[in-house]
Design a protein around this motif. Sequence first.
Motif, PDB file in Angstrom:
ATOM      1  N   ASP A  39      40.491 -11.303  68.048  1.00 43.27           N
ATOM      2  CA  ASP A  39      41.498 -10.740  68.941  1.00 43.27           C
ATOM      3  C   ASP A  39      42.609 -10.030  68.169  1.00 43.27           C
ATOM      4  O   ASP A  39      43.100  -8.989  68.595  1.00 43.27           O
ATOM      5  N   ARG A  40      43.013 -10.602  67.044  1.00 39.17           N
ATOM      6  CA  ARG A  40      44.065  -9.951  66.254  1.00 39.17           C
ATOM      7  C   ARG A  40      43.585  -8.626  65.680  1.00 39.17           C
ATOM      8  O   ARG A  40      44.324  -7.646  65.640  1.00 39.17           O
ATOM      9  N   ARG A  41      42.340  -8.576  65.243  1.00 33.96           N
ATOM     10  CA  ARG A  41      41.798  -7.316  64.732  1.00 33.96           C
ATOM     11  C   ARG A  41      41.699  -6.278  65.844  1.00 33.96           C
ATOM     12  O   ARG A  41      42.010  -5.102  65.636  1.00 33.96           O
ATOM     13  N   ALA A  42      41.282  -6.697  67.036  1.00 35.37           N
ATOM     14  CA  ALA A  42      41.180  -5.766  68.160  1.00 35.37           C
ATOM     15  C   ALA A  42      42.555  -5.260  68.566  1.00 35.37           C
ATOM     16  O   ALA A  42      42.728  -4.064  68.857  1.00 35.37           O
ATOM     17  N   GLU A  43      43.549  -6.137  68.574  1.00 35.76           N
ATOM     18  CA  GLU A  43      44.901  -5.727  68.928  1.00 35.76           C
ATOM     19  C   GLU A  43      45.457  -4.742  67.903  1.00 35.76           C
ATOM     20  O   GLU A  43      46.102  -3.759  68.251  1.00 35.76           O
ATOM     21  N   ARG A  44      45.208  -5.012  66.621  1.00 35.89           N
ATOM     22  CA  ARG A  44      45.674  -4.110  65.558  1.00 35.89           C
ATOM     23  C   ARG A  44      45.039  -2.730  65.731  1.00 35.89           C
ATOM     24  O   ARG A  44      45.713  -1.703  65.631  1.00 35.89           O
ATOM     25  N   ALA A  45      43.733  -2.683  66.004  1.00 35.16           N
ATOM     26  CA  ALA A  45      43.046  -1.405  66.189  1.00 35.16           C
ATOM     27  C   ALA A  45      43.578  -0.682  67.425  1.00 35.16           C
ATOM     28  O   ALA A  45      43.760   0.544  67.410  1.00 35.16           O
ATOM     29  N   GLU A  46      43.869  -1.445  68.480  1.00 33.77           N
ATOM     30  CA  GLU A  46      44.399  -0.841  69.703  1.00 33.77           C
ATOM     31  C   GLU A  46      45.787  -0.253  69.452  1.00 33.77           C
ATOM     32  O   GLU A  46      46.096   0.852  69.919  1.00 33.77           O
ATOM     33  N   ASN A  47      46.622  -0.965  68.714  1.00 32.08           N
ATOM     34  CA  ASN A  47      47.965  -0.467  68.415  1.00 32.08           C
ATOM     35  C   ASN A  47      47.905   0.777  67.532  1.00 32.08           C
ATOM     36  O   ASN A  47      48.693   1.706  67.715  1.00 32.08           O
ATOM     37  N   GLU A  48      46.991   0.786  66.568  1.00 37.02           N
ATOM     38  CA  GLU A  48      46.850   1.963  65.709  1.00 37.02           C
ATOM     39  C   GLU A  48      46.362   3.165  66.512  1.00 37.02           C
ATOM     40  O   GLU A  48      46.826   4.287  66.302  1.00 37.02           O
ATOM     41  N   ALA A  49      45.457   2.940  67.455  1.00 36.63           N
ATOM     42  CA  ALA A  49      44.963   4.037  68.278  1.00 36.63           C
ATOM     43  C   ALA A  49      46.073   4.574  69.180  1.00 36.63           C
ATOM     44  O   ALA A  49      46.206   5.790  69.359  1.00 36.63           O
ATOM     45  N   ALA A  50      46.883   3.682  69.729  1.00 34.74           N
ATOM     46  CA  ALA A  50      47.988   4.113  70.586  1.00 34.74           C
ATOM     47  C   ALA A  50      49.022   4.890  69.775  1.00 34.74           C
ATOM     48  O   ALA A  50      49.558   5.899  70.245  1.00 34.74           O
ATOM     49  N   ALA A  51      49.301   4.448  68.557  1.00 32.41           N
ATOM     50  CA  ALA A  51      50.262   5.151  67.712  1.00 32.41           C
ATOM     51  C   ALA A  51      49.731   6.531  67.342  1.00 32.41           C
ATOM     52  O   ALA A  51      50.480   7.512  67.337  1.00 32.41           O
ATOM     53  N   ALA A  52      48.446   6.626  67.046  1.00 31.06           N
ATOM     54  CA  ALA A  52      47.854   7.922  66.719  1.00 31.06           C
ATOM     55  C   ALA A  52      47.907   8.854  67.921  1.00 31.06           C
ATOM     56  O   ALA A  52      48.182  10.052  67.779  1.00 31.06           O
ATOM     57  N   GLN A  53      47.673   8.306  69.108  1.00 34.54           N
ATOM     58  CA  GLN A  53      47.714   9.124  70.321  1.00 34.54           C
ATOM     59  C   GLN A  53      49.147   9.606  70.577  1.00 34.54           C
ATOM     60  O   GLN A  53      49.362  10.758  70.950  1.00 34.54           O
ATOM     61  N   ASP A  54      50.143   8.744  70.357  1.00 35.43           N
ATOM     62  CA  ASP A  54      51.536   9.143  70.528  1.00 35.43           C
ATOM     63  C   ASP A  54      51.917  10.216  69.517  1.00 35.43           C
ATOM     64  O   ASP A  54      52.622  11.169  69.857  1.00 35.43           O
ATOM     65  N   ASP A  55      51.455  10.066  68.275  1.00 36.86           N
ATOM     66  CA  ASP A  55      51.745  11.072  67.264  1.00 36.86           C
ATOM     67  C   ASP A  55      51.119  12.416  67.626  1.00 36.86           C
ATOM     68  O   ASP A  55      51.724  13.467  67.450  1.00 36.86           O
ATOM     69  N   LEU A  56      49.897  12.370  68.146  1.00 37.95           N
ATOM     70  CA  LEU A  56      49.224  13.600  68.548  1.00 37.95           C
ATOM     71  C   LEU A  56      49.951  14.258  69.710  1.00 37.95           C
ATOM     72  O   LEU A  56      50.143  15.482  69.724  1.00 37.95           O
ATOM     73  N   ALA A  57      50.394  13.463  70.671  1.00 38.43           N
ATOM     74  CA  ALA A  57      51.123  14.014  71.814  1.00 38.43           C
ATOM     75  C   ALA A  57      52.442  14.624  71.364  1.00 38.43           C
ATOM     76  O   ALA A  57      52.838  15.698  71.840  1.00 38.43           O
ATOM     77  N   ALA A  58      53.129  13.982  70.437  1.00 35.57           N
ATOM     78  CA  ALA A  58      54.397  14.528  69.931  1.00 35.57           C
ATOM     79  C   ALA A  58      54.151  15.828  69.177  1.00 35.57           C
ATOM     80  O   ALA A  58      54.925  16.784  69.311  1.00 35.57           O
ATOM     81  N   ALA A  59      53.085  15.887  68.400  1.00 34.71           N
ATOM     82  CA  ALA A  59      52.768  17.117  67.671  1.00 34.71           C
ATOM     83  C   ALA A  59      52.435  18.243  68.644  1.00 34.71           C
ATOM     84  O   ALA A  59      52.863  19.388  68.443  1.00 34.71           O
ATOM     85  N   ASN A  60      51.689  17.946  69.687  1.00 35.32           N
ATOM     86  CA  ASN A  60      51.363  18.967  70.688  1.00 35.32           C
ATOM     87  C   ASN A  60      52.610  19.455  71.401  1.00 35.32           C
ATOM     88  O   ASN A  60      52.747  20.648  71.689  1.00 35.32           O
ATOM     89  N   ASP A  61      53.524  18.541  71.698  1.00 32.54           N
ATOM     90  CA  ASP A  61      54.767  18.942  72.357  1.00 32.54           C
ATOM     91  C   ASP A  61      55.596  19.845  71.449  1.00 32.54           C
ATOM     92  O   ASP A  61      56.198  20.806  71.913  1.00 32.54           O
ATOM     93  N   ARG A  62      55.636  19.536  70.159  1.00 30.79           N
ATOM     94  CA  ARG A  62      56.391  20.383  69.235  1.00 30.79           C
ATOM     95  C   ARG A  62      55.770  21.771  69.140  1.00 30.79           C
ATOM     96  O   ARG A  62      56.461  22.776  69.055  1.00 30.79           O
ATOM     97  N   GLU A  63      54.449  21.831  69.167  1.00 30.67           N
ATOM     98  CA  GLU A  63      53.781  23.128  69.100  1.00 30.67           C
ATOM     99  C   GLU A  63      54.051  23.945  70.355  1.00 30.67           C
ATOM    100  O   GLU A  63      54.162  25.167  70.298  1.00 30.67           O
ATOM    101  N   ASP A  64      54.182  23.263  71.476  1.00 34.01           N
ATOM    102  CA  ASP A  64      54.452  23.950  72.733  1.00 34.01           C
ATOM    103  C   ASP A  64      55.932  24.261  72.914  1.00 34.01           C
ATOM    104  O   ASP A  64      56.321  24.895  73.890  1.00 34.01           O
ATOM    105  N   GLY A  65      56.765  23.775  71.994  1.00 33.58           N
ATOM    106  CA  GLY A  65      58.192  24.053  72.075  1.00 33.58           C
ATOM    107  C   GLY A  65      58.934  23.087  72.968  1.00 33.58           C
ATOM    108  O   GLY A  65      60.076  23.351  73.341  1.00 33.58           O
ATOM    109  N   ARG A  66      58.322  21.991  73.329  1.00 32.99           N
ATOM    110  CA  ARG A  66      59.000  21.003  74.177  1.00 32.99           C
ATOM    111  C   ARG A  66      59.485  19.851  73.315  1.00 32.99           C
ATOM    112  O   ARG A  66      58.840  19.479  72.354  1.00 32.99           O
TER     113      ARG A  66
END
Length: 74
Positions: A39-66
């Motif tokens: 469970d701890r390994r699954a939670e760690r992987a889930e948190n890393e995936a969520a952080a990567a998704q947030d980073d990607l969304a922030a990068a896309n927003d910066r590219e769009d000028g938002r």
Amino acid sequence: MGPPPGTVWMADHPLILAVPAFVPALIIAGVVGYIVVRDRRAERAENEAAAAQDDLAAANDREDGRNRPDQGDT
């Protein structure tokens, strides 16, 4: 220096009776430990995936000028 002649060593009965109780307890502890690690390994992987998704969304927003308000950009 040894036991007197004719000494017979007997098994300690409480120890013999306690051994069967330890095996199931060790099995249960092992299963619980395995589930905790999994469970701890699954939670760690889930948190890393969520952080990567947030980073990607922030990068896309910066590219769009938002600016995203949750990123501290004002």
